[in-house]
Design a protein around this motif. Sequence first.
Motif, PDB file in Angstrom:
ATOM      1  N   GLN A   1       0.816  -1.131  -0.062  1.00  0.00           N
ATOM      2  CA  GLN A   1      -0.136   0.184   0.001  1.00  0.00           C
ATOM      3  C   GLN A   1       0.864   1.312   0.026  1.00  0.00           C
ATOM      4  N   SER A   2       2.003   1.203   0.657  1.00  0.00           N
ATOM      5  CA  SER A   2       2.865   2.270   0.917  1.00  0.00           C
ATOM      6  C   SER A   2       4.020   2.489  -0.206  1.00  0.00           C
ATOM      7  N   GLN A   3       3.720   1.499  -1.363  1.00  0.00           N
ATOM      8  CA  GLN A   3       4.702   1.397  -2.313  1.00  0.00           C
ATOM      9  C   GLN A   3       6.156   1.400  -1.920  1.00  0.00           C
ATOM     10  N   ILE A   4       6.504   0.673  -1.054  1.00  0.00           N
ATOM     11  CA  ILE A   4       7.863   0.640  -0.604  1.00  0.00           C
ATOM     12  C   ILE A   4       8.946  -0.004  -1.325  1.00  0.00           C
ATOM     13  N   LYS A   5      10.285   0.640  -1.605  1.00  0.00           N
ATOM     14  CA  LYS A   5      10.956   0.180  -2.501  1.00  0.00           C
ATOM     15  C   LYS A   5      12.356  -0.388  -1.675  1.00  0.00           C
ATOM     16  N   THR A   6      12.422   0.323  -0.487  1.00  0.00           N
ATOM     17  CA  THR A   6      13.728   0.108   0.270  1.00  0.00           C
ATOM     18  C   THR A   6      13.089  -0.703   1.733  1.00  0.00           C
ATOM     19  N   LEU A   7      13.747  -1.688   2.007  1.00  0.00           N
ATOM     20  CA  LEU A   7      13.741  -2.112   3.414  1.00  0.00           C
ATOM     21  C   LEU A   7      14.913  -1.810   4.247  1.00  0.00           C
ATOM     22  N   VAL A   8      15.020  -1.167   5.590  1.00  0.00           N
ATOM     23  CA  VAL A   8      15.985  -1.050   6.490  1.00  0.00           C
ATOM     24  C   VAL A   8      15.660  -1.711   7.536  1.00  0.00           C
ATOM     25  N   PHE A   9      16.495  -2.845   7.916  1.00  0.00           N
ATOM     26  CA  PHE A   9      16.433  -3.565   9.098  1.00  0.00           C
ATOM     27  C   PHE A   9      17.300  -3.150  10.194  1.00  0.00           C
ATOM     28  N   VAL A  10      16.856  -2.859  11.447  1.00  0.00           N
ATOM     29  CA  VAL A  10      17.498  -2.789  12.653  1.00  0.00           C
ATOM     30  C   VAL A  10      17.346  -4.308  13.417  1.00  0.00           C
TER      31      VAL A  10
END
Length: 877
Positions: free
Chosen positions: A625-634
């Motif tokens: 839904q948010s059209q995410i292209k990059t995932l940042v993991f902590v």
Amino acid sequence: MFRKRSLFFRIRHLLQYLHRGVHRWGILLLLLATFLGTGILPPAFVTAQNSIVRGVLNAEELFQQGKNLYAAEQFNQASLVFEQALIAFQAEGDKLRQAMTLSNLSLTYQQLGQWSKASQAIRNAIASLHAQSLNLLQTGPHSQRQILAQALDIQGRLQLAQGKAESALNTWQQAAAIYAKIDDKTGLIRSRINSTQALQTLGNYRQAQKTLTEINQNLQNQPDSTLKATGLRSLGNVLRVVGDLEQSRKILQQSLEVATRIQLQSPQVISETWLSLGNTATAQQDTPAALNYYQRAAATSTSTTRIQAELNQLRLLLDDNQLNAAQALVSQIQAQIPNLPASRKAIYARINFAQSLMKLKAKGVDGYELKQIAQLVAIAVQQAKDLQDQRSVAYALGNLAGLYEHTQQYGSAQDLTQQALVISQAINVPDITYRWQWQLGRLLKARGDIKGAIAAYSESVKILQSLRNDLVAINPEVQFSFRDEVEPIYRQLVNLLLQSQPSQDNLVQARAVIESLQLAELDNFFRVACLEGRPVQIDSVIDRQDPTAAVIYPIILADKLEVILKLPQQPLRHYKTSISASEVERIVDQLRQEAIKPYTLRQTQLLSKQIYNWLLQPAQKYLAQSQIKTLVFVLDGSLRNIPMAVLYDGQQYLIEKYAIALTPGLQLLAPKSLSQQKIKALTAGITEARQGFSPLSNVALELNQIKSELPTTVLLNQKFTSETFQKEINSVPFTVVHLATHGQFSSKVDETFILTWDGRINVNQLDTLLRIRNTEKPNAIELLVLSACQTAAGDKRATLGLAGIAVRAGARSTLASLWNLDDESTAELMSQFYRELTSKQLTKAEALRQAQLALLKNPKYQHPIFWAPYVLVGNWL
């Protein structure tokens, strides 16, 4: 339960009995020792007295007899003789000799644990000396000023033993000023060494290290002496605390050599040094050597050093599950404990012994009753009260409360814990206070007061955050362990915050707590607070700079895996999986093993899908839904050991759908896009076998391909030395530093390194090299690439080394690999990465993704072993 309650009912009466003063302590007390080593006392005024005209023979004979008795450790008789000498000198009107005798009396009273008498005697001595000259500090006769300085030495010793470290520091500084004025170099060095012990007690370990290093430089050229041996030992102890273990052991060996050569002068110095060597070997996890050192310390000492060495040896045996040897040692210690003279060391020894007995009981060894253990701690409480040592009172009360907690007598445990808290807060000892806040939180939780428990846990974490630099260096007598005494506090607080349906405030706090744990873990790794500069919050980056990025925070708790999701311009979301921490670790470890085997693709995908389901499946619709292209993991815990790129949804790997980045915490060095027009690289590598490492035959190809993509300075083989690397890094403002050489990430800072032609650059040296450049040049290094390094085999926390380099190097981003790679595929991936970065105006994360996909589509490199291990840490833009 009835028996437990009746036991502690008796113990409560025991405490009341002790409090009324029925039990009293002290027959023999050897020279008191502070936390990190025996302090140095003036030699009973031998140097000063020789310059004084002798008075009445009877008084002089009494004074000398008192000194002889003191030297023979017959302190009670010595005090009686000194008292007679004082009366005789008073009768003669000899004010100077009165002051000397009072000072020696104070010293003797300290050995007997008679603290009020000791305080009064030294006050009278100093007052008497001041009364003889209005400005004795500046203009009094040399002999009088020397006696005053020695009296101040003794007063500082007394103040430190009573827990008044700031007063002790001030007193020793006054003594040092006098010694400097009268050009007494030995006295000056002695006072400065003593001052560093006060600094250590106050948590100022770096300042103590600096002072001791200066002292050591002066001592190296001096003949062997007790002073030299003790100064070296003090420096070795501080080096251990700040994490320089190899140098600590080296300096302590020097101290031992000096002490051995002067054995007849001070055999006690030898045993103290063996003890220090044992402590350093323990910190190095060299158990056989540590046990040997402790045994030698015990064998060469008849003082409190012996019991201290045996207690440390017992703890090691228990940790190593050598239970028969531990039981035999317990019998020896039990025989000595009742005879310990009252002192802070004795108090901590009793508590230390009680803790070890509880460990034996927990390991199923019979014969250790809670009643006996509780009596040990109750006596420690009363000893601390008798000494008026508030720090020790707080520590002992809190430990007694812990025994009540163990028997589930939560009301009594809470009362004692709150008493301990009131005292520790009043005297400002955060390294103890945080423990009792944690204990109070556990007790409140057990009694159903979740709100109160969260408040107590939050206060404990707040204190830990305020400690930062000192967290790694708190009182060694307290037996600090990061994994046992710090990490659980953070995780237990998060567990409380995420119960049921957590509020947005609780989610925000839980996320912040996990970040604090990440930073504390790195601080503990480096033995120093490591996050510097002006970091910015990740939330502001994805809300303002990259609205196509989302941040994912997995949190491993004892019985569940929690995940917090941050989407741009949206409140936090939260979901969880009921699974034990041990099961998470087992599956993650299994995936790591399968991913590095070339013929286990199906098994790798099955395990990857399981972890994908935990971390991402519940969030998939929100990401879409948010059209995410990059995932940042902590990432948390063992999850750091696997690349997120390999996670599999049943159809595609995660890298096929998203660019991926990691960050050690919620804050980054001010992120910004890599300037395409200004990229200039410094590349360095080794193709030949060096120092037992195999050749990397494709490194030359890798560096040449990079050179074809962007302006590059190359250091290859013999040209890649530490000196040339530093010279280059300081000469030109490189935006990219690319190192194609063997290296290793480890949970031990001294085993995290980069291979050069002439040696190794460890993580602290790399940090120094890069930060020297950053302080002199306006532009930060945008990207540090470590293309042939790997995490240490068998080290489950090895990625601490990678995170440590990423944080400490001062680069905005670090690109590295989690396991050893085929260097031919590495050359192809790196070439593609720089091509994407320079020609297509992509973010670093997207350029890495495209390079990984290029390998994935190549039939030669389809298995994750080739393309998966590359991770981008830090700024992904």
